[in-house]
Every structure is written in C-alpha cells, then in structure tokens.
Design a protein around this motif. Structure first.
Motif, mmCIF file in Angstrom:
data_model
loop_
_atom_site.group_PDB
_atom_site.id
_atom_site.type_symbol
_atom_site.label_atom_id
_atom_site.label_comp_id
_atom_site.label_asym_id
_atom_site.label_seq_id
_atom_site.Cartn_x
_atom_site.Cartn_y
_atom_site.Cartn_z
ATOM 1 N N ALA A 173 -72.154 -32.315 62.375
ATOM 2 C CA ALA A 173 -73.479 -32.485 61.779
ATOM 3 C C ALA A 173 -73.660 -31.547 60.601
ATOM 4 O O ALA A 173 -73.086 -30.453 60.551
ATOM 5 C CB ALA A 173 -74.580 -32.226 62.815
ATOM 6 N N VAL A 174 -74.458 -31.988 59.645
ATOM 7 C CA VAL A 174 -74.902 -31.144 58.538
ATOM 8 C C VAL A 174 -76.267 -30.587 58.914
ATOM 9 O O VAL A 174 -77.191 -31.337 59.228
ATOM 10 C CB VAL A 174 -74.995 -31.945 57.223
ATOM 11 C CG1 VAL A 174 -75.543 -31.062 56.101
ATOM 12 C CG2 VAL A 174 -73.632 -32.504 56.839
ATOM 13 N N VAL A 175 -76.384 -29.273 58.911
ATOM 14 C CA VAL A 175 -77.617 -28.591 59.273
ATOM 15 C C VAL A 175 -78.126 -27.837 58.055
ATOM 16 O O VAL A 175 -77.401 -27.021 57.484
ATOM 17 C CB VAL A 175 -77.391 -27.615 60.444
ATOM 18 C CG1 VAL A 175 -78.672 -26.866 60.786
ATOM 19 C CG2 VAL A 175 -76.872 -28.365 61.660
ATOM 20 N N SER A 176 -79.366 -28.116 57.647
ATOM 21 C CA SER A 176 -79.860 -27.508 56.416
ATOM 22 C C SER A 176 -81.328 -27.123 56.553
ATOM 23 O O SER A 176 -82.061 -27.679 57.367
ATOM 24 C CB SER A 176 -79.685 -28.456 55.223
ATOM 25 O OG SER A 176 -80.416 -29.659 55.438
ATOM 26 N N ALA A 188 -76.848 -16.509 64.453
ATOM 27 C CA ALA A 188 -78.088 -17.074 63.924
ATOM 28 C C ALA A 188 -78.412 -16.542 62.553
ATOM 29 O O ALA A 188 -78.851 -17.272 61.663
ATOM 30 C CB ALA A 188 -79.239 -16.784 64.884
ATOM 31 N N MET A 189 -78.209 -15.268 62.326
ATOM 32 C CA MET A 189 -78.553 -14.678 61.039
ATOM 33 C C MET A 189 -77.722 -15.280 59.918
ATOM 34 O O MET A 189 -78.227 -15.612 58.857
ATOM 35 C CB MET A 189 -78.365 -13.158 61.095
ATOM 36 C CG MET A 189 -79.362 -12.452 62.021
ATOM 37 S SD MET A 189 -79.062 -10.689 62.178
ATOM 38 C CE MET A 189 -79.366 -10.151 60.490
ATOM 39 N N VAL A 190 -76.425 -15.428 60.145
ATOM 40 C CA VAL A 190 -75.573 -15.955 59.087
ATOM 41 C C VAL A 190 -75.816 -17.439 58.882
ATOM 42 O O VAL A 190 -75.663 -17.967 57.798
ATOM 43 C CB VAL A 190 -74.089 -15.686 59.421
ATOM 44 C CG1 VAL A 190 -73.175 -16.262 58.357
ATOM 45 C CG2 VAL A 190 -73.863 -14.190 59.549
ATOM 46 N N CYS A 191 -76.222 -18.131 59.944
ATOM 47 C CA CYS A 191 -76.525 -19.565 59.838
ATOM 48 C C CYS A 191 -77.961 -19.792 59.412
ATOM 49 O O CYS A 191 -78.522 -20.857 59.638
ATOM 50 C CB CYS A 191 -76.253 -20.254 61.170
ATOM 51 S SG CYS A 191 -74.517 -20.320 61.606
ATOM 52 N N LEU A 241 -71.788 -23.076 54.424
ATOM 53 C CA LEU A 241 -71.352 -23.420 53.078
ATOM 54 C C LEU A 241 -72.190 -22.715 52.022
ATOM 55 O O LEU A 241 -71.662 -22.198 51.032
ATOM 56 C CB LEU A 241 -71.427 -24.935 52.878
ATOM 57 C CG LEU A 241 -70.651 -25.785 53.891
ATOM 58 C CD1 LEU A 241 -70.756 -27.256 53.529
ATOM 59 C CD2 LEU A 241 -69.190 -25.342 53.955
ATOM 60 N N THR A 242 -73.508 -22.718 52.217
ATOM 61 C CA THR A 242 -74.447 -22.017 51.341
ATOM 62 C C THR A 242 -75.516 -21.407 52.244
ATOM 63 O O THR A 242 -75.569 -21.710 53.439
ATOM 64 C CB THR A 242 -75.115 -22.986 50.333
ATOM 65 O OG1 THR A 242 -76.049 -23.818 51.043
ATOM 66 C CG2 THR A 242 -74.073 -23.854 49.623
ATOM 67 N N PHE A 268 -65.526 -14.812 62.758
ATOM 68 C CA PHE A 268 -64.384 -14.444 61.936
ATOM 69 C C PHE A 268 -64.841 -13.615 60.733
ATOM 70 O O PHE A 268 -64.266 -12.602 60.380
ATOM 71 C CB PHE A 268 -63.648 -15.693 61.417
ATOM 72 C CG PHE A 268 -62.810 -16.360 62.451
ATOM 73 C CD1 PHE A 268 -62.041 -15.632 63.343
ATOM 74 C CD2 PHE A 268 -62.776 -17.745 62.547
ATOM 75 C CE1 PHE A 268 -61.259 -16.256 64.298
ATOM 76 C CE2 PHE A 268 -62.004 -18.383 63.494
ATOM 77 C CZ PHE A 268 -61.247 -17.639 64.380
ATOM 78 N N ASN A 269 -65.893 -14.118 60.097
ATOM 79 C CA ASN A 269 -66.471 -13.481 58.914
ATOM 80 C C ASN A 269 -67.887 -14.036 58.758
ATOM 81 O O ASN A 269 -68.375 -14.746 59.629
ATOM 82 C CB ASN A 269 -65.613 -13.748 57.666
ATOM 83 C CG ASN A 269 -65.297 -15.224 57.475
ATOM 84 O OD1 ASN A 269 -66.190 -16.073 57.527
ATOM 85 N ND2 ASN A 269 -64.019 -15.546 57.269
ATOM 86 N N LYS A 270 -68.533 -13.736 57.658
ATOM 87 C CA LYS A 270 -69.915 -14.168 57.480
ATOM 88 C C LYS A 270 -70.051 -15.662 57.202
ATOM 89 O O LYS A 270 -71.166 -16.172 57.144
ATOM 90 C CB LYS A 270 -70.589 -13.381 56.365
ATOM 91 C CG LYS A 270 -69.979 -13.571 54.986
ATOM 92 C CD LYS A 270 -70.724 -12.702 53.978
ATOM 93 C CE LYS A 270 -70.163 -12.862 52.575
ATOM 94 N NZ LYS A 270 -70.908 -12.028 51.595
ATOM 95 N N TYR A 271 -68.929 -16.370 57.065
ATOM 96 C CA TYR A 271 -68.977 -17.805 56.791
ATOM 97 C C TYR A 271 -68.575 -18.665 57.988
ATOM 98 O O TYR A 271 -68.892 -19.859 58.015
ATOM 99 C CB TYR A 271 -68.064 -18.157 55.615
ATOM 100 C CG TYR A 271 -68.394 -17.410 54.352
ATOM 101 C CD1 TYR A 271 -69.546 -17.710 53.622
ATOM 102 C CD2 TYR A 271 -67.563 -16.394 53.879
ATOM 103 C CE1 TYR A 271 -69.856 -17.020 52.458
ATOM 104 C CE2 TYR A 271 -67.859 -15.703 52.709
ATOM 105 C CZ TYR A 271 -69.006 -16.009 52.012
ATOM 106 O OH TYR A 271 -69.317 -15.315 50.866
ATOM 107 N N ILE A 272 -67.871 -18.108 58.968
ATOM 108 C CA ILE A 272 -67.350 -18.894 60.083
ATOM 109 C C ILE A 272 -67.725 -18.225 61.403
ATOM 110 O O ILE A 272 -67.324 -17.098 61.683
ATOM 111 C CB ILE A 272 -65.817 -19.056 60.002
ATOM 112 C CG1 ILE A 272 -65.409 -19.667 58.659
ATOM 113 C CG2 ILE A 272 -65.324 -19.938 61.149
ATOM 114 C CD1 ILE A 272 -63.905 -19.747 58.465
ATOM 115 N N LYS A 273 -68.510 -18.941 62.203
ATOM 116 C CA LYS A 273 -68.945 -18.467 63.507
ATOM 117 C C LYS A 273 -68.634 -19.522 64.561
ATOM 118 O O LYS A 273 -68.352 -20.679 64.236
ATOM 119 C CB LYS A 273 -70.456 -18.184 63.521
ATOM 120 C CG LYS A 273 -70.979 -17.434 62.309
ATOM 121 C CD LYS A 273 -70.449 -16.029 62.239
ATOM 122 C CE LYS A 273 -70.861 -15.356 60.936
ATOM 123 N NZ LYS A 273 -70.326 -13.985 60.833
ATOM 124 N N GLY A 274 -68.726 -19.137 65.820
ATOM 125 C CA GLY A 274 -68.508 -20.108 66.884
ATOM 126 C C GLY A 274 -69.173 -19.675 68.166
ATOM 127 O O GLY A 274 -69.546 -18.509 68.331
#
Length: 396
Positions: free
Chosen positions: A164-167, A14-17, A111-112, A78-84
């Motif tokens: 989906a794009v989540v922003s 959640a934090m990274v997303c 992505l950002t 995996f890292n701060k950009y890819i979670k699952g």
C-alpha cells in the motif's frame, strides 16, 4: 489492531513514517547506532463475562474468565528510511483452543516525509474502528465487530498480505492510503467460513483505500485510534472502501461466486475542557455487498459511541462513562449444511444490534485501562443476551 502511534514499541517507526508518537510508555528499545534499533513489548486483554440464560438449558447465567487477546510486539530499523515490525496475536476469535499467529510482518519504506510504501502483512486501509482495533478503541478491548465486519472477520484480524501507498498532506490533516491485497479470507469468523480462492474463479486481488481529513488537530500516522483520552481536539471524517472481483465464493456443491464490495463513512469528535473533562463522540455507517452470495454478510450497518473523561484523577486513574451502540441490518441469513456441503440463503431475519453502557477507569491511556459495561445483544429469530463484562487491558 495494534496502533503503532501510541506505544513506545513503535515510537521510532512512527516518527520516521510521519506518524508523530505520543502517550507512549510501553515497550523497550535497544539501540545499535543512529537510526538502528530493535524494540519489544507485549500486551493483553482479559475479561470476566456473565451472560443471562447462557448455561444449564438456558436457565442460568454464565460466569467466565477469558483471555481475549495476547500480543507480542517487535519492531526494528535499518536506517531512517527503512523500518519494519512483527506482531503476533492469540488467534481463534477468543476461543480457548486458539493458537498464536502472525498478524503484522511488514516493512515500511519512507520515500518522502509525506509518502511511504508498506509491504507485507498489515492492516489494509479501512474504517477507523478497524484501524484502531481493540487496544486503541474507547477502552477495554472493545471490538466493533457487529458493524465493522471486515475488522473482525476479514483477513488475519483485519490484516492482509499486500502492498500500500500511505501518505499524509497539509501538515498531517489530510491522509490518503490505497493498496492491493490477497483478500482471500474476507469472511473468516463470520459464520460462513473462511473463503479460500476458488479453483473455478480468477485469482483477483482485493483493492482497499481510505481518505481522512482532520479539521482541528492533526492525526499523524497510518494506524489510527478511536479515542485520545483528552490528549487532542479532534474533528475528523473518514471514507473507506474495498472491493474484490469474485471475492464472494460459496465453495463445493453451492459453487456460487460474486463480487465483494464494502464502503464506510466514519466520524470522530473529541473536545477538551468541556466542563470538568473531555467529551467524545463517534459514529460510522457501513454498506456491504456480496453479490447476493452471502445474504447474512450483506446489508447496512451502523455504530455510535459517546464518552466523557473526567480530568480530575481518582486514585490511580480517571473515570470515563461510556455508551455504545451497534446495528447490522443484514439482507437475510446464511447457513451451511456440513452434510451436503451447501450454503443456503434466506431473505428473512439476520439483523443484530447491541447496546452497552458502562465506564472506563483509565490508569494510563491505552496501556492500563479497566472497563465495566452492561449490555444487551438482540438477534432476529433468537433470544436476547443480557451481559456484564469487566475487562482489563495492559501493555508493557
């Protein structure tokens, strides 16, 4: 629908997303280095239910203990950009013969700080009740299944396979999500059956989106919650919609095909320090359109709820009186003849409403809640059901 903001199982994801975790005390995490981990946890909801005139030729009350939900939670990084994450649920709509199935299996690409892409199986953008689900509603495993029909009937407990794009923007006050999904089980538990893709129709995708704005405190994250139990001051409005061309399919002899559309508007207000506690109010409006294929799943729906959480603990937890109301004004009824394999629509009846009053005993928000409610369900053309329910919700 598991809320990944509030459980420690999903805290790092959640934090990274850009979700901002809070109130998390469940789950365990094993770290393998910077931004690399595996987390695990589990939760369940069990209840005692007593319904008037439900047994012995409709002359006696029923008395049943039920395991309403049981879930295993897994997440990784995996890292701060890819979670699952990978979550399971006891399927079958709460029936005794239910099995375990995968409800979440997805990856999140950040992505950002404001924009991420989700892919796999997850909650498609929808109303607040669906995004919160039973573990993060106003307590006690509450399902808004009369009004929030896709959250209960559609996909795999509101989930779909897709992307989906989540922003989120304006410091997490504005949230926008949009995606494309399989959408081939729109009416799974509704009584008209799970509608698979017809061989006589085009293989269209279902599109879903949600826009939400918070006027007071921000609500970071994609999966939502229906109540903050005094942790935030919330004033929020959300609009959601979904559509699938040829998404209403009555198979075999009936062979009726139509487009599926649904729209909703939801509202949540929660204010701390109102007298000796926190006041909360929620409301939602829904519109469902099956192109007249299933009149029993077409029409307007409404839901509303009020709650008041007393700040002063009593023993282990805090008391929260609640009242909830749901109504679905269907355009008619839909029945299925298993002998002739034909669906039949009628323009009469089909309305359902439910009223509940009771209280939560909140030991730990979302992770340990006991709820007792007394209510009545009225369905046109059928007798009323007066029921008593006592539910225990736990997450570890």
């Amino acid at each position: 629908m598991m809320n990944l903001k509030k459980c420690a199982l999903h805290t790092a994801v959640a934090m990274v997303c850009a979700t901002g975790a809070q109130l998390a005390n469940a789950g365990a995490t094993i770290s393998f280095g910077e931004d690399k981990y595996i987390s695990a946890g589990f939760g369940f909801i069990t209840s005692y239910n007593s319904v008037e005139d439900a047994v012995n030729s409709n002359s006696d009350r029923s008395n049943d203990f039920t395991l309403d939900s049981a879930r295993l939670y897994l997440s990784g990084s995996f890292n701060k950009y890819i979670k699952g994450m990978l979550n399971t649920e006891k399927s079958g709509g709460g029936s005794a013969g239910s099995n375990v199935e995968v409800i979440d299996a997805n990856v999140q690409f950040q992505l950002t700080p404001e924009v991420s892409i989700w892919a796999g199986r997850f909650l498609s953008p929808s109303d607040r009740a669906n995004m919160a689900g039973p573990y993060y509603s106003m307590g006690g495993g509450y399902w808004a299944n009369i009004a929030s029909r896709y959250g209960w009937n559609g996909g795999v407990i509101g989930r779909d396979d897709g992307v989906a794009v989540v922003s989120s923007f304006l410091e997490d006050h504005l949230a926008i999500s949009f995606g494309a999904f399989e959408g081939n089980q729109i009416f799974r538990f509704s009584g008209v059956g799970a509608q698979s893709q017809s061989t006589t129709t085009k293989d269209n995708l279902m599109y879903a989106g949600r826009v939400q704005y918070n006027f007071w405190d921000a609500e970071p994250g994609y999966y939502g919650t229906g109540n903050y139990f005094g942790a935030k001051d919330i004033l929020s409005i959300g609009i959601a919609g979904r559509m699938k061309k040829d998404g209403s399919v009555a198979p075999s002899v009936s062979n009726a095909v139509g487009d599926y559309k649904s729209y909703s508007v939801d509202f949540l207000l929660e204010k701390k320090d109102v007298g000796p506690g926190t006041f909360s109010a929620e409301a939602a409006y829904y519109y469902y359109d099956t192109d007249n294929v299933f009149l029993g799943e077409q029409g307007k729906a409404y839901s509303a709820g009020l709650g008041y959480l007393f700040s002063e603990p009593v023993g282990w937890g805090k008391f929260m009186p609640i009242v909830r109301y749901q109504k679905f004004d269907a355009d008619g009824t839909t029945s299925f003849n298993s002998t002739t394999n034909v669906f039949t629509n009628s323009r009469t009846g089909g309305d359902t409403k439910r009223m509940e009053v009771g209280a939560n005993y909140v030991i730990a928000p979302y992770n340990s809640v006991i709820t007792a409610t007394y209510g009545k369900t009225d369905t046109s053309g059928a007798s009323s059901d007066n029921f008593l329910k006592v539910a225990l919700q736990m997450q570890f």
